[in-house]
Design an enzyme around this catalytic site. Structure first.
Site, mmCIF file in Angstrom:
data_model
loop_
_atom_site.group_PDB
_atom_site.id
_atom_site.type_symbol
_atom_site.label_atom_id
_atom_site.label_comp_id
_atom_site.label_asym_id
_atom_site.label_seq_id
_atom_site.Cartn_x
_atom_site.Cartn_y
_atom_site.Cartn_z
ATOM 1 N N SER A 119 0.848 -1.192 0.000
ATOM 2 C CA SER A 119 0.000 0.000 0.000
ATOM 3 C C SER A 119 0.889 1.251 0.000
ATOM 4 O O SER A 119 1.823 1.324 -0.796
ATOM 5 C CB SER A 119 -0.956 -0.055 1.204
ATOM 6 O OG SER A 119 -1.989 0.882 1.076
ATOM 7 N N ASP A 159 -8.947 -6.768 -4.381
ATOM 8 C CA ASP A 159 -8.552 -5.437 -3.894
ATOM 9 C C ASP A 159 -9.107 -4.382 -4.829
ATOM 10 O O ASP A 159 -8.666 -4.252 -5.963
ATOM 11 C CB ASP A 159 -7.017 -5.362 -3.838
ATOM 12 C CG ASP A 159 -6.500 -4.009 -3.320
ATOM 13 O OD1 ASP A 159 -7.309 -3.102 -3.068
ATOM 14 O OD2 ASP A 159 -5.269 -3.879 -3.171
ATOM 15 N N HIS A 200 -8.061 -5.219 -0.129
ATOM 16 C CA HIS A 200 -6.777 -4.528 0.010
ATOM 17 C C HIS A 200 -5.976 -5.071 1.201
ATOM 18 O O HIS A 200 -4.742 -5.179 1.142
ATOM 19 C CB HIS A 200 -7.035 -3.031 0.183
ATOM 20 C CG HIS A 200 -5.791 -2.197 0.176
ATOM 21 N ND1 HIS A 200 -4.918 -2.179 -0.886
ATOM 22 C CD2 HIS A 200 -5.258 -1.368 1.118
ATOM 23 C CE1 HIS A 200 -3.910 -1.354 -0.609
ATOM 24 N NE2 HIS A 200 -4.095 -0.860 0.592
#
Lengths: 343, 343
Positions: B126, B288, B321
């Site tokens: 991320s 995601d 995610h």
């Protein structure tokens, strides 16, 4: 008498009609609005002016069209910001929780008042589509055709989660005052704005935002904590406009009502639908991630399993959930064909 | 000296190290945390304890692993809630806006302090993965292997929109006080809670929420405006826990920093990456929707177009995610193989 057992009286209903009821009463169509709509469906400023009007699929030259603001609303029909005749003050949080059946019951009374004894069609998108389904369940012999667009028979966990965020924003706004903000002379503007901003993202497709705004900035200056990207200005504008036209209590009540909608969990639904001769047309849009095609397909299965005549199509549209208010290719023709098909 | 031209001094950095630096200094690995992480990557309570530890892919028996709280953070490293030495009060909104390059610059100083002259690998997911990319751009000869998981080279309009909603909730909380809440002895708890609730929905997949919670209610009573569905309790719990452990200013600053990240819009990026010998491993997860596979594929193209060695795989995982923090099939083995591949 509401589903909760409580009574609400009197109930005022804001409505519009378009066209003229045939002598045999066979051309009435009811149009059901979505979460934040109102009675003004057709004409200038009408929320469904692409669908309802002279020569349009819900053809006001041909049909007698009835459109009303739903119970619990804030656009003329009795809702939580209306005055409670027992106290002379706004209902606020004393307003009863509603069901889709309660909304249908009020519309049925309105139709009776207008002399409508049966419906050629009930038409709605999103919440409106869910209400059309409830119409058929509550009165299986009343409606010939049910047009259900971008809807679902029940909310997903993610749908409920987004609703919860919006309500959390509203009800933790210090100006909410436990839902008695009108008596305090305030409005939970911040909470309602944030709720709408979050919800709005779920009404559009990621690709719409990307195509319309991308990463474009409004100004060329240095980075800033203030709104800078066009998509931020757009969202804030959506939120601010919403606060001017919509009531926070209605938002809380109607989103909460939707969370609980689950007609197929009730055995009376199967009983009603097995008897109905209503034909259903379901439509979903490929970029709609709020009520995606899987939700329409589930409803299709649920209907067919009970012997209900139902068809479904997924249409291609880049505009996400809001597609039902727009004119993606094939959409208007599809609804028109279903409404005019004599079979 | 920051990218903005402003100076920030002194800067404290909270960090942990695991393992021992080889005599030839060839076994150092830096681990970069995501938006709300901290220096505690491995061991009990470590945010990446599935990835970093003895015998794990980032093997602390084998590598000298450095993990630090990033600049602007609230877990020991200097950030907007730290005391401004010029005033003796918290920086608050006087804290400078940051870039990923600023975060990298601080980590480079830390590594120099620890005697690390080159990196076997930089690893992050991320925001952490975006920071790994920035590392290579800022020091193209420093890193052998770059592991970039569930990341992107730039945020989409929808990503920015969700960030904007979160910041709107925080900065319109009356307890925000223009970012000077610490001086007022308050915390914008409501805004931060709502921001986290909205963001959390984007970290998980709709199917995860559906499988875990569906439409299950906690109690069996009548419908209520209060939290009732399990998914509501879960979200609120996430929001409340977050308020206890995270600073609102850091949240505003770091999300805002991410909005502006767009390294390939800067011609110096191509110049740097053309010279690098760093190999990239990109991984995305099929569920995601925050940083979806298309975003990883775009980065892959951008890297390859500059002659950078890069590979990508989309792994199957139902966890959205957040998958990068979990152990979907093939994930740990994939990272391990890349880190140990001598080629």
């Amino acid at each position: 008498m509401l589903a909760s057992g409580r009574t609400l009286a009197p109930v005022e209903v804001a409505y519009e009609t378009y066209g003229r009821l045939d002598d045999d009463g066979g051309n009435a169509v009811v149009v059901c609005h979505a979460l934040t709509g109102d009675a003004r469906a057709a004409g200038e400023g009408g929320w469904w002016r692409t669908m309802v009007g002279p020569g349009l699929p819900v053809d006001t030259d041909r049909y007698f069209v009835v459109s009303s603001n739903l119970l619990g609303g804030c656009r003329g029909t009795t809702g939580p910001s209306s005055t409670d005749p027992r106290t002379g003050r706004p209902y606020g949080p004393d307003f009863p929780l509603l069901t889709l059946g309660d909304l249908v019951a009020v519309q049925r009374r309105l139709l009776a008042h207008l002399g409508v004894a049966r419906l050629h069609a009930a038409v709605g998108g999103s919440l409106g589509g869910m209400q059309v389904l409830q119409w058929v369940i509550d009165d299986p012999g009343f409606i010939d055709r049910a047009v259900v667009v971008a809807a679902s028979s029940r909310l997903s966990a993610e749908n409920i989660a987004f609703s919860a965020v919006g309500r959390e924003a509203i009800t933790s706004d210090p100006d909410w005052h436990g839902g008695r903000y009108l008596e305090h002379g305030t409005l939970p503007r911040t909470g309602l704005r944030v709720a709408r901003m979050a919800a709005h993202i779920t009404y559009v497709a990621a690709q719409t935002l990307e195509g319309k705004f991308g990463r474009t900035r409004r100004a060329d200056g240095p980075p800033s904590l203030e709104p800078d990207f066009e998509v931020e200005h757009y969202l804030r504008h959506q939120g601010e406009g919403f606060v001017e036209r919509f009531d926070a209590l209605t938002y809380v009540y109607l989103t909460r009502m939707l969370d609980y909608v689950d007609p197929f969990a009730d055995p009376r639904t199967a009983e009603a639908l097995r008897r109905t001769r209503t034909r259903f047309q379901l439509t979903s849009f490929d970029s709609d991630w709020r009520f995606d095609t899987a939700q329409s397909l589930r409803l299709l299965e649920q209907l067919r399993a009970l012997g209900v005549r139902a068809e479904h199509a997924e249409l291609s549209s880049p505009h996400g959930h809001d597609s039902f208010l727009l004119t993606p290719p094939g959409y208007l023709d599809r609804v028109r064909a279903f409404l005019t098909d004599p079979s």
